[in-house]
Design a protein around this motif. Structure first.
Motif, PDB file in Angstrom:
ATOM      1  N   ASP A  41      85.452 -43.212 -47.655  1.00  0.00           N
ATOM      2  CA  ASP A  41      84.823 -44.415 -48.200  1.00  0.00           C
ATOM      3  C   ASP A  41      83.677 -44.018 -49.116  1.00  0.00           C
ATOM      4  O   ASP A  41      82.518 -44.206 -48.794  1.00  0.00           O
ATOM      5  CB  ASP A  41      84.252 -45.293 -47.079  1.00  0.00           C
ATOM      6  N   SER A  42      84.006 -43.431 -50.241  1.00  0.00           N
ATOM      7  CA  SER A  42      82.936 -42.862 -51.049  1.00  0.00           C
ATOM      8  C   SER A  42      82.200 -43.928 -51.849  1.00  0.00           C
ATOM      9  O   SER A  42      81.109 -43.722 -52.305  1.00  0.00           O
ATOM     10  CB  SER A  42      83.483 -41.783 -51.976  1.00  0.00           C
ATOM     11  N   ALA A  43      82.812 -45.078 -52.037  1.00  0.00           N
ATOM     12  CA  ALA A  43      82.135 -46.104 -52.842  1.00  0.00           C
ATOM     13  C   ALA A  43      82.234 -47.466 -52.174  1.00  0.00           C
ATOM     14  O   ALA A  43      83.064 -48.293 -52.528  1.00  0.00           O
ATOM     15  CB  ALA A  43      82.746 -46.148 -54.240  1.00  0.00           C
ATOM     16  N   PRO A  44      81.383 -47.682 -51.165  1.00  0.00           N
ATOM     17  CA  PRO A  44      81.432 -48.993 -50.513  1.00  0.00           C
ATOM     18  C   PRO A  44      81.001 -50.069 -51.502  1.00  0.00           C
ATOM     19  O   PRO A  44      80.174 -49.808 -52.383  1.00  0.00           O
ATOM     20  CB  PRO A  44      80.429 -48.862 -49.362  1.00  0.00           C
ATOM     21  N   THR A  45      81.575 -51.247 -51.370  1.00  0.00           N
ATOM     22  CA  THR A  45      81.240 -52.292 -52.331  1.00  0.00           C
ATOM     23  C   THR A  45      79.829 -52.821 -52.107  1.00  0.00           C
ATOM     24  O   THR A  45      79.187 -53.262 -53.026  1.00  0.00           O
ATOM     25  CB  THR A  45      82.266 -53.441 -52.268  1.00  0.00           C
ATOM     26  N   VAL A  46      79.364 -52.798 -50.859  1.00  0.00           N
ATOM     27  CA  VAL A  46      77.977 -53.223 -50.624  1.00  0.00           C
ATOM     28  C   VAL A  46      77.129 -52.028 -50.227  1.00  0.00           C
ATOM     29  O   VAL A  46      77.553 -51.183 -49.454  1.00  0.00           O
ATOM     30  CB  VAL A  46      77.883 -54.290 -49.507  1.00  0.00           C
TER      31      VAL A  46
END
Ligand SMILES: *Cc1c(COP(=O)(O)O)cnc(C)c1O
Length: 471
Positions: A41-46
Protein backbone atom coordinates in the motif's frame (compact mmCIF):
# COMPACT_ATOMS: atom_id res chain seq x y z
CA UNK A 1 -3.53 -8.59 -1.41
CA UNK A 2 -5.61 -11.71 -1.98
CA UNK A 3 -4.93 -14.77 0.12
CA UNK A 4 -4.08 -16.95 -2.87
CA UNK A 5 -1.12 -14.93 -4.11
CA UNK A 6 1.90 -17.19 -3.98
CA UNK A 7 5.12 -16.17 -2.32
CA UNK A 8 6.91 -16.15 -5.66
CA UNK A 9 4.28 -13.92 -7.20
CA UNK A 10 4.45 -11.67 -4.17
CA UNK A 11 8.21 -11.27 -4.46
CA UNK A 12 7.94 -10.63 -8.17
CA UNK A 13 5.34 -7.93 -7.69
CA UNK A 14 7.28 -6.29 -4.96
CA UNK A 15 10.55 -6.31 -6.79
CA UNK A 16 8.78 -4.70 -9.73
CA UNK A 17 7.70 -1.84 -7.54
CA UNK A 18 11.12 -1.63 -5.99
CA UNK A 19 9.75 -2.90 -2.71
CA UNK A 20 11.42 -6.29 -2.86
CA UNK A 21 13.76 -4.69 -0.40
CA UNK A 22 11.39 -5.25 2.45
CA UNK A 23 10.84 -8.96 1.95
CA UNK A 24 12.80 -10.75 4.59
CA UNK A 25 12.54 -14.13 6.23
CA UNK A 26 11.22 -12.56 9.41
CA UNK A 27 8.43 -10.80 7.57
CA UNK A 28 7.62 -13.99 5.72
CA UNK A 29 7.54 -15.84 9.01
CA UNK A 30 5.35 -13.15 10.52
CA UNK A 31 2.55 -14.01 8.11
CA UNK A 32 2.98 -13.01 4.54
CA UNK A 33 -0.57 -12.03 3.67
CA UNK A 34 -1.12 -9.30 6.19
CA UNK A 35 2.42 -8.01 5.90
CA UNK A 36 2.37 -8.10 2.14
CA UNK A 37 -0.84 -6.16 1.92
CA UNK A 38 0.48 -3.44 4.14
CA UNK A 39 3.84 -3.16 2.45
CA UNK A 40 2.38 -2.78 -1.01
CA UNK A 41 0.00 0.00 0.00
CA UNK A 42 2.56 2.53 -1.06
CA UNK A 43 0.10 5.30 -1.88
CA UNK A 44 -2.88 5.41 0.44
CA UNK A 45 -5.56 7.77 -0.77
CA UNK A 46 -5.86 9.44 2.63
CA UNK A 47 -2.89 10.63 4.60
CA UNK A 48 -2.58 9.27 8.11
CA UNK A 49 -4.41 11.57 10.49
CA UNK A 50 -2.69 13.26 13.38
CA UNK A 51 -6.00 14.03 15.07
CA UNK A 52 -7.31 11.87 17.87
CA UNK A 53 -5.80 10.69 21.10
CA UNK A 54 -2.17 9.73 21.48
CA UNK A 55 -1.72 5.97 21.63
CA UNK A 56 -0.05 6.36 25.00
CA UNK A 57 -3.29 7.95 26.25
CA UNK A 58 -5.43 5.13 24.92
CA UNK A 59 -5.86 6.19 21.28
CA UNK A 60 -5.12 4.09 18.23
CA UNK A 61 -1.47 3.91 17.19
CA UNK A 62 -0.72 5.52 13.81
CA UNK A 63 1.41 2.61 12.65
CA UNK A 64 0.62 -1.04 13.15
CA UNK A 65 2.43 -2.54 10.17
CA UNK A 66 5.93 -3.98 10.38
CA UNK A 67 8.87 -1.82 9.29
CA UNK A 68 11.31 -2.97 6.64
CA UNK A 69 13.79 -5.24 8.36
CA UNK A 70 17.56 -5.33 7.90
CA UNK A 71 19.68 -6.78 6.44
CA UNK A 72 17.96 -7.76 3.22
CA UNK A 73 18.78 -11.14 1.73
CA UNK A 74 17.22 -12.39 -1.48
CA UNK A 75 18.01 -16.06 -2.08
CA UNK A 76 17.07 -15.74 -5.77
CA UNK A 77 19.81 -13.26 -6.55
CA UNK A 78 22.16 -13.30 -3.59
CA UNK A 79 23.12 -16.90 -2.97
CA UNK A 80 24.84 -18.26 -6.02
CA UNK A 81 28.34 -16.89 -5.47
CA UNK A 82 28.16 -17.61 -1.75
CA UNK A 83 27.26 -21.24 -2.40
CA UNK A 84 30.08 -21.56 -4.93
CA UNK A 85 32.52 -20.26 -2.35
CA UNK A 86 31.30 -22.60 0.37
CA UNK A 87 31.43 -25.61 -1.95
CA UNK A 88 34.88 -24.70 -3.29
CA UNK A 89 36.55 -25.06 0.09
CA UNK A 90 38.59 -21.91 -0.64
CA UNK A 91 37.53 -19.99 2.43
CA UNK A 92 40.52 -17.90 3.44
CA UNK A 93 40.90 -14.69 1.46
CA UNK A 94 41.50 -15.24 -2.27
CA UNK A 95 39.93 -14.04 -5.51
CA UNK A 96 36.44 -13.23 -4.19
CA UNK A 97 37.91 -10.91 -1.53
CA UNK A 98 39.96 -9.26 -4.26
CA UNK A 99 36.85 -8.90 -6.42
CA UNK A 100 35.01 -7.21 -3.55
CA UNK A 101 37.93 -4.85 -2.98
CA UNK A 102 37.99 -3.87 -6.64
CA UNK A 103 34.24 -3.28 -6.77
CA UNK A 104 34.20 -1.36 -3.48
CA UNK A 105 37.06 0.89 -4.62
CA UNK A 106 35.24 1.41 -7.91
CA UNK A 107 31.97 2.30 -6.15
CA UNK A 108 33.83 4.98 -4.22
CA UNK A 109 36.08 6.23 -6.98
CA UNK A 110 39.09 5.23 -4.87
CA UNK A 111 42.27 3.66 -6.15
CA UNK A 112 42.44 0.85 -3.60
CA UNK A 113 40.44 -0.88 -0.90
CA UNK A 114 41.34 -3.61 1.58
CA UNK A 115 38.67 -5.83 3.13
CA UNK A 116 39.38 -6.71 6.76
CA UNK A 117 37.63 -8.16 9.80
CA UNK A 118 35.71 -5.08 10.94
CA UNK A 119 35.55 -1.29 11.03
CA UNK A 120 37.26 -0.96 14.39
CA UNK A 121 40.31 -2.78 13.06
CA UNK A 122 40.18 -0.90 9.77
CA UNK A 123 40.72 2.23 11.90
CA UNK A 124 43.47 0.57 13.92
CA UNK A 125 45.26 -0.56 10.74
CA UNK A 126 45.04 2.92 9.20
CA UNK A 127 46.23 4.66 12.38
CA UNK A 128 49.09 2.20 12.71
CA UNK A 129 50.22 2.46 9.09
CA UNK A 130 50.00 6.25 9.15
CA UNK A 131 52.41 6.01 12.03
CA UNK A 132 50.18 7.11 14.88
CA UNK A 133 51.77 5.74 18.04
CA UNK A 134 51.77 5.88 21.82
CA UNK A 135 52.46 9.42 22.99
CA UNK A 136 50.57 11.00 20.09
CA UNK A 137 47.27 12.84 20.24
CA UNK A 138 44.38 12.22 17.84
CA UNK A 139 41.48 14.65 17.40
CA UNK A 140 38.05 13.03 17.43
CA UNK A 141 34.44 14.18 17.80
CA UNK A 142 32.60 13.10 20.96
CA UNK A 143 29.44 12.39 18.97
CA UNK A 144 30.45 8.98 17.64
CA UNK A 145 30.28 5.27 18.23
CA UNK A 146 32.70 4.10 20.91
CA UNK A 147 34.88 2.22 18.37
CA UNK A 148 36.36 5.45 16.96
CA UNK A 149 37.82 6.16 20.37
CA UNK A 150 38.72 2.54 21.17
CA UNK A 151 40.78 2.42 17.99
CA UNK A 152 42.77 5.47 19.07
CA UNK A 153 43.40 4.00 22.53
CA UNK A 154 44.41 0.68 20.97
CA UNK A 155 47.31 2.39 19.22
CA UNK A 156 48.36 3.91 22.53
CA UNK A 157 47.44 7.41 21.36
CA UNK A 158 45.39 9.90 23.34
CA UNK A 159 41.94 10.92 22.04
CA UNK A 160 41.30 14.67 22.16
CA UNK A 161 37.66 15.64 21.80
CA UNK A 162 36.47 18.57 19.70
CA UNK A 163 32.85 19.59 20.20
CA UNK A 164 30.18 19.19 17.52
CA UNK A 165 28.07 21.57 15.49
CA UNK A 166 24.62 20.66 16.82
CA UNK A 167 22.90 21.61 13.55
CA UNK A 168 24.80 18.97 11.59
CA UNK A 169 25.78 16.62 14.46
CA UNK A 170 29.36 16.67 13.02
CA UNK A 171 32.72 17.75 14.43
CA UNK A 172 32.88 21.56 14.46
CA UNK A 173 35.86 22.63 12.27
CA UNK A 174 35.97 26.03 13.97
CA UNK A 175 36.98 24.35 17.23
CA UNK A 176 39.74 22.06 15.92
CA UNK A 177 42.76 24.38 15.86
CA UNK A 178 42.44 25.29 19.54
CA UNK A 179 42.95 21.61 20.39
CA UNK A 180 46.09 21.05 18.31
CA UNK A 181 49.28 20.58 20.35
CA UNK A 182 52.84 19.46 19.45
CA UNK A 183 51.67 15.89 20.16
CA UNK A 184 48.79 16.00 17.65
CA UNK A 185 49.34 13.59 14.73
CA UNK A 186 45.93 12.94 13.25
CA UNK A 187 42.32 14.02 12.92
CA UNK A 188 39.54 11.47 12.62
CA UNK A 189 36.51 13.22 11.16
CA UNK A 190 33.57 10.86 11.66
CA UNK A 191 30.75 11.20 9.13
CA UNK A 192 28.40 10.36 11.90
CA UNK A 193 24.87 9.11 11.21
CA UNK A 194 25.94 8.93 7.56
CA UNK A 195 25.94 12.73 7.15
CA UNK A 196 29.20 14.11 5.76
CA UNK A 197 31.47 16.10 8.06
CA UNK A 198 32.75 19.44 6.77
CA UNK A 199 35.84 18.10 4.96
CA UNK A 200 36.32 21.31 2.96
CA UNK A 201 37.23 23.07 6.19
CA UNK A 202 38.95 20.14 7.93
CA UNK A 203 41.48 19.31 5.19
CA UNK A 204 43.14 22.76 5.08
CA UNK A 205 43.54 22.70 8.88
CA UNK A 206 45.19 19.28 8.67
CA UNK A 207 47.49 20.45 5.90
CA UNK A 208 48.50 23.58 7.77
CA UNK A 209 49.48 21.57 10.86
CA UNK A 210 50.88 18.56 8.98
CA UNK A 211 48.32 16.11 10.37
CA UNK A 212 47.05 12.93 8.75
CA UNK A 213 43.30 12.61 8.21
CA UNK A 214 41.56 9.29 8.68
CA UNK A 215 37.89 9.47 7.80
CA UNK A 216 35.66 7.26 9.93
CA UNK A 217 33.18 6.38 7.20
CA UNK A 218 31.73 3.43 9.11
CA UNK A 219 28.22 4.93 8.78
CA UNK A 220 28.63 6.81 5.52
CA UNK A 221 28.71 4.38 2.58
CA UNK A 222 28.41 6.29 -0.72
CA UNK A 223 27.91 9.69 0.94
CA UNK A 224 29.42 12.54 -1.10
CA UNK A 225 30.82 16.04 -0.87
CA UNK A 226 30.82 17.83 -4.23
CA UNK A 227 30.25 14.44 -5.90
CA UNK A 228 33.37 12.98 -4.27
CA UNK A 229 32.72 10.02 -2.01
CA UNK A 230 33.59 10.48 1.64
CA UNK A 231 36.39 8.15 2.67
CA UNK A 232 38.41 9.23 -0.39
CA UNK A 233 39.14 12.78 0.76
CA UNK A 234 41.56 12.23 3.66
CA UNK A 235 44.66 10.02 3.74
CA UNK A 236 42.43 7.01 4.38
CA UNK A 237 38.79 6.09 4.82
CA UNK A 238 37.62 3.31 7.14
CA UNK A 239 34.35 1.50 6.59
CA UNK A 240 32.32 -0.98 8.61
CA UNK A 241 30.18 -3.77 7.18
CA UNK A 242 28.76 -4.85 10.52
CA UNK A 243 25.20 -6.16 10.35
CA UNK A 244 23.44 -2.87 11.04
CA UNK A 245 25.50 -0.82 8.58
CA UNK A 246 24.19 0.28 5.18
CA UNK A 247 26.38 -2.37 3.54
CA UNK A 248 26.04 -5.37 5.82
CA UNK A 249 28.21 -8.49 5.86
CA UNK A 250 27.73 -9.49 9.48
CA UNK A 251 31.20 -8.40 10.41
CA UNK A 252 33.63 -6.71 8.07
CA UNK A 253 35.46 -3.51 7.39
CA UNK A 254 37.59 -1.82 4.77
CA UNK A 255 40.47 0.59 4.52
CA UNK A 256 40.30 2.76 1.41
CA UNK A 257 42.95 5.07 -0.04
CA UNK A 258 44.54 6.42 -3.21
CA UNK A 259 48.02 5.93 -1.72
CA UNK A 260 49.53 2.71 -3.10
CA UNK A 261 52.41 2.37 -0.68
CA UNK A 262 50.12 2.97 2.31
CA UNK A 263 47.69 0.33 1.00
CA UNK A 264 50.54 -2.14 0.44
CA UNK A 265 51.59 -1.62 4.04
CA UNK A 266 48.01 -2.06 5.28
CA UNK A 267 47.82 -5.35 3.39
CA UNK A 268 51.04 -6.56 4.95
CA UNK A 269 49.99 -5.46 8.42
CA UNK A 270 46.73 -7.46 8.34
CA UNK A 271 48.50 -10.52 6.90
CA UNK A 272 51.29 -11.30 9.42
CA UNK A 273 53.55 -8.64 7.94
CA UNK A 274 54.02 -10.64 4.72
CA UNK A 275 54.71 -8.65 1.53
CA UNK A 276 51.78 -7.18 -0.40
CA UNK A 277 50.12 -9.70 -2.65
CA UNK A 278 51.39 -12.74 -0.75
CA UNK A 279 48.96 -15.60 -1.33
CA UNK A 280 47.29 -17.37 1.55
CA UNK A 281 49.33 -20.38 2.55
CA UNK A 282 52.74 -18.87 1.80
CA UNK A 283 54.81 -19.55 4.88
CA UNK A 284 58.30 -18.64 3.76
CA UNK A 285 57.94 -15.23 2.17
CA UNK A 286 59.66 -13.36 4.96
CA UNK A 287 57.91 -10.49 6.70
CA UNK A 288 58.44 -6.93 5.60
CA UNK A 289 57.10 -5.49 8.85
CA UNK A 290 55.74 -6.32 12.25
CA UNK A 291 52.25 -7.49 11.40
CA UNK A 292 49.12 -8.96 12.84
CA UNK A 293 46.25 -11.04 11.50
CA UNK A 294 43.01 -9.26 10.59
CA UNK A 295 42.17 -11.02 7.35
CA UNK A 296 38.72 -11.51 5.86
CA UNK A 297 37.23 -14.68 4.37
CA UNK A 298 35.90 -15.52 0.92
CA UNK A 299 32.33 -16.10 2.11
CA UNK A 300 32.17 -12.70 3.77
CA UNK A 301 33.32 -11.14 0.52
CA UNK A 302 30.61 -13.06 -1.38
CA UNK A 303 27.93 -11.71 0.97
CA UNK A 304 29.33 -8.21 0.55
CA UNK A 305 29.25 -8.50 -3.25
CA UNK A 306 25.61 -9.58 -3.15
CA UNK A 307 24.52 -6.63 -1.01
CA UNK A 308 26.73 -4.14 -2.83
CA UNK A 309 24.52 -4.59 -5.92
CA UNK A 310 21.62 -2.92 -4.08
CA UNK A 311 23.52 -0.29 -2.11
CA UNK A 312 23.29 2.51 -4.66
CA UNK A 313 19.52 2.13 -5.14
CA UNK A 314 18.93 1.87 -1.41
CA UNK A 315 21.03 4.97 -0.82
CA UNK A 316 18.87 6.90 -3.28
CA UNK A 317 15.71 5.71 -1.52
CA UNK A 318 17.09 6.74 1.88
CA UNK A 319 18.00 10.18 0.55
CA UNK A 320 14.57 10.70 -1.01
CA UNK A 321 12.67 9.53 2.03
CA UNK A 322 14.88 11.52 4.41
CA UNK A 323 14.38 14.74 2.43
CA UNK A 324 10.64 14.13 2.29
CA UNK A 325 10.38 13.35 6.00
CA UNK A 326 12.48 16.39 6.83
CA UNK A 327 10.15 18.61 4.80
CA UNK A 328 7.13 17.18 6.63
CA UNK A 329 8.39 17.66 10.19
CA UNK A 330 10.56 20.77 9.98
CA UNK A 331 7.74 23.18 10.81
CA UNK A 332 6.51 21.32 13.88
CA UNK A 333 7.54 23.54 16.82
CA UNK A 334 10.25 21.81 18.85
CA UNK A 335 11.48 19.62 15.96
CA UNK A 336 14.78 20.67 14.37
CA UNK A 337 15.88 18.18 11.69
CA UNK A 338 19.54 17.60 10.71
CA UNK A 339 21.21 20.10 8.43
CA UNK A 340 23.57 19.05 5.62
CA UNK A 341 26.55 21.24 4.70
CA UNK A 342 25.97 23.14 1.44
CA UNK A 343 28.44 21.08 -0.58
CA UNK A 344 26.94 17.71 0.35
CA UNK A 345 25.64 16.09 -2.82
CA UNK A 346 24.50 12.86 -1.17
CA UNK A 347 24.23 11.54 2.36
CA UNK A 348 24.07 7.93 3.52
CA UNK A 349 21.44 8.31 6.27
CA UNK A 350 22.60 5.43 8.39
CA UNK A 351 20.33 7.24 10.81
CA UNK A 352 17.78 10.02 10.43
CA UNK A 353 18.45 12.54 13.20
CA UNK A 354 16.61 15.54 14.56
CA UNK A 355 16.79 17.62 17.68
CA UNK A 356 13.83 17.55 20.03
CA UNK A 357 13.28 20.75 21.97
CA UNK A 358 10.78 20.19 24.73
CA UNK A 359 9.76 23.87 24.88
CA UNK A 360 7.86 23.21 21.66
CA UNK A 361 6.00 20.34 23.35
CA UNK A 362 4.77 22.07 26.52
CA UNK A 363 7.83 20.83 28.39
CA UNK A 364 7.33 17.12 27.62
CA UNK A 365 10.70 15.46 28.28
CA UNK A 366 12.58 13.73 25.48
CA UNK A 367 12.05 10.41 27.26
CA UNK A 368 8.31 11.15 27.38
CA UNK A 369 8.31 12.07 23.69
CA UNK A 370 10.15 8.86 22.72
CA UNK A 371 7.76 6.74 24.76
CA UNK A 372 4.76 8.39 23.10
CA UNK A 373 6.27 8.02 19.63
CA UNK A 374 7.03 4.35 20.24
CA UNK A 375 3.45 3.85 21.36
CA UNK A 376 2.36 5.22 17.96
CA UNK A 377 4.32 2.37 16.36
CA UNK A 378 7.35 4.46 15.40
CA UNK A 379 10.66 2.98 16.64
CA UNK A 380 13.01 5.71 17.81
CA UNK A 381 15.88 6.30 20.19
CA UNK A 382 17.84 9.01 21.94
CA UNK A 383 21.10 7.83 20.36
CA UNK A 384 24.54 8.09 21.89
CA UNK A 385 25.45 8.67 25.50
CA UNK A 386 28.34 11.04 26.16
CA UNK A 387 31.65 9.34 25.44
CA UNK A 388 34.23 11.87 26.60
CA UNK A 389 33.71 11.19 30.31
CA UNK A 390 33.45 7.41 30.30
CA UNK A 391 35.43 5.19 32.63
CA UNK A 392 37.11 3.15 29.87
CA UNK A 393 39.22 6.21 29.06
CA UNK A 394 40.51 6.34 32.60
CA UNK A 395 41.15 2.59 32.52
CA UNK A 396 43.39 3.15 29.50
CA UNK A 397 45.11 6.11 31.16
CA UNK A 398 45.90 4.00 34.23
CA UNK A 399 47.40 1.19 32.13
CA UNK A 400 51.11 0.48 32.23
CA UNK A 401 51.63 1.63 28.63
CA UNK A 402 49.92 4.96 29.09
CA UNK A 403 51.73 5.64 32.36
CA UNK A 404 55.03 5.05 30.58
CA UNK A 405 54.19 7.22 27.58
CA UNK A 406 52.54 10.32 29.05
CA UNK A 407 53.35 12.79 31.80
CA UNK A 408 51.26 12.30 34.92
CA UNK A 409 49.20 15.47 34.47
CA UNK A 410 47.94 14.29 31.08
CA UNK A 411 46.51 11.18 32.75
CA UNK A 412 44.65 13.00 35.50
CA UNK A 413 41.13 11.95 34.59
CA UNK A 414 39.34 14.82 36.30
CA UNK A 415 41.51 17.29 34.47
CA UNK A 416 41.10 15.38 31.20
CA UNK A 417 37.31 15.42 31.48
CA UNK A 418 37.36 19.17 32.18
CA UNK A 419 39.68 19.86 29.22
CA UNK A 420 37.58 17.71 26.93
CA UNK A 421 34.26 19.16 27.98
CA UNK A 422 31.94 19.45 24.96
CA UNK A 423 28.77 21.30 25.95
CA UNK A 424 27.08 21.07 22.54
CA UNK A 425 27.60 17.33 22.51
CA UNK A 426 26.30 17.02 26.07
CA UNK A 427 23.11 18.73 25.00
CA UNK A 428 22.67 16.44 21.99
CA UNK A 429 23.29 13.29 24.01
CA UNK A 430 21.49 14.22 27.21
CA UNK A 431 18.59 16.33 25.97
CA UNK A 432 17.93 16.70 22.27
CA UNK A 433 18.95 14.01 19.79
CA UNK A 434 16.36 11.63 18.37
CA UNK A 435 17.09 8.97 15.75
CA UNK A 436 15.27 6.76 13.32
CA UNK A 437 17.25 3.84 11.87
CA UNK A 438 18.12 3.51 8.17
CA UNK A 439 15.81 0.57 7.49
CA UNK A 440 12.82 2.80 8.27
CA UNK A 441 13.79 4.91 5.24
CA UNK A 442 13.59 1.98 2.82
CA UNK A 443 9.83 1.71 2.48
CA UNK A 444 7.30 3.83 0.59
CA UNK A 445 6.79 7.55 1.12
CA UNK A 446 3.59 6.77 3.01
CA UNK A 447 5.79 5.42 5.81
CA UNK A 448 7.24 8.93 6.14
CA UNK A 449 3.72 10.36 6.24
CA UNK A 450 3.00 8.08 9.17
CA UNK A 451 6.12 9.13 11.06
CA UNK A 452 5.25 12.79 10.52
CA UNK A 453 1.62 12.26 11.53
CA UNK A 454 2.72 10.49 14.73
CA UNK A 455 4.99 13.40 15.70
CA UNK A 456 2.22 15.89 14.96
CA UNK A 457 -0.23 13.90 17.01
CA UNK A 458 2.13 13.91 19.97
CA UNK A 459 2.52 17.64 19.52
CA UNK A 460 -1.24 18.12 19.64
CA UNK A 461 -1.52 15.85 22.70
CA UNK A 462 1.47 17.39 24.50
CA UNK A 463 -0.56 18.86 27.38
CA UNK A 464 -2.07 15.53 28.29
CA UNK A 465 1.18 13.65 27.77
CA UNK A 466 2.94 16.02 30.15
CA UNK A 467 0.24 15.36 32.75
CA UNK A 468 0.58 11.62 32.24
CA UNK A 469 4.34 11.81 32.68
CA UNK A 470 3.87 13.72 35.95
CA UNK A 471 1.61 11.07 37.47
C1 LIG B 1 30.26 0.69 13.42
C2 LIG B 1 31.22 1.78 13.65
C3 LIG B 1 32.58 1.52 13.89
C4 LIG B 1 33.13 0.16 14.10
O1 LIG B 1 32.84 -0.76 13.12
P1 LIG B 1 32.79 -2.33 13.48
O2 LIG B 1 32.71 -2.97 12.15
O3 LIG B 1 31.57 -2.55 14.31
O4 LIG B 1 34.03 -2.66 14.20
C5 LIG B 1 33.43 2.61 14.01
N1 LIG B 1 32.98 3.86 13.91
C6 LIG B 1 31.69 4.14 13.71
C7 LIG B 1 31.25 5.58 13.60
C8 LIG B 1 30.76 3.12 13.59
O5 LIG B 1 29.47 3.40 13.41
Amino acid sequence: MKKNVSRREFIKRNSLTGLGAVITPSLLAAGIDSQAASLTDSAPTVLPSSSGQAALLGGNPIRTKAWPTWPIWKPETDEQQLLEVIRSGVWSRAKVATEFEQKWAQALGAKRSLLVVNGTNALIIALNQLNVRAGDEVIVPPYTFIATVSAVLATGAMPVFVDVDPETFQIDPAKIEAKITPRTKAIIPVHILGLPADMNRIMPIAKKHNLVVIEDTCQAHLAEINHQKVGTIGNAGCFSFQNSKNLAIGEGGAVVSNDDSFMDRCFSYQNYGNPYGTAVGSVSTGSVMQGTKLRTTEYQAAIGLALLKRLDGETTTRNENAAYLKSKIKDIPGIVPYKLYDNVTRAAFHLFPFRYQKEGFKGLSRAGFLKALQAEGIPCSSGYATLNNQQFLNDAFQSKNFRKMYPKEMLDFKQYVAQNHCPQNDKLCNEEAVWFTQNMLLGPKSDMDEIAAAIEKIHKNADQLVKLSQK
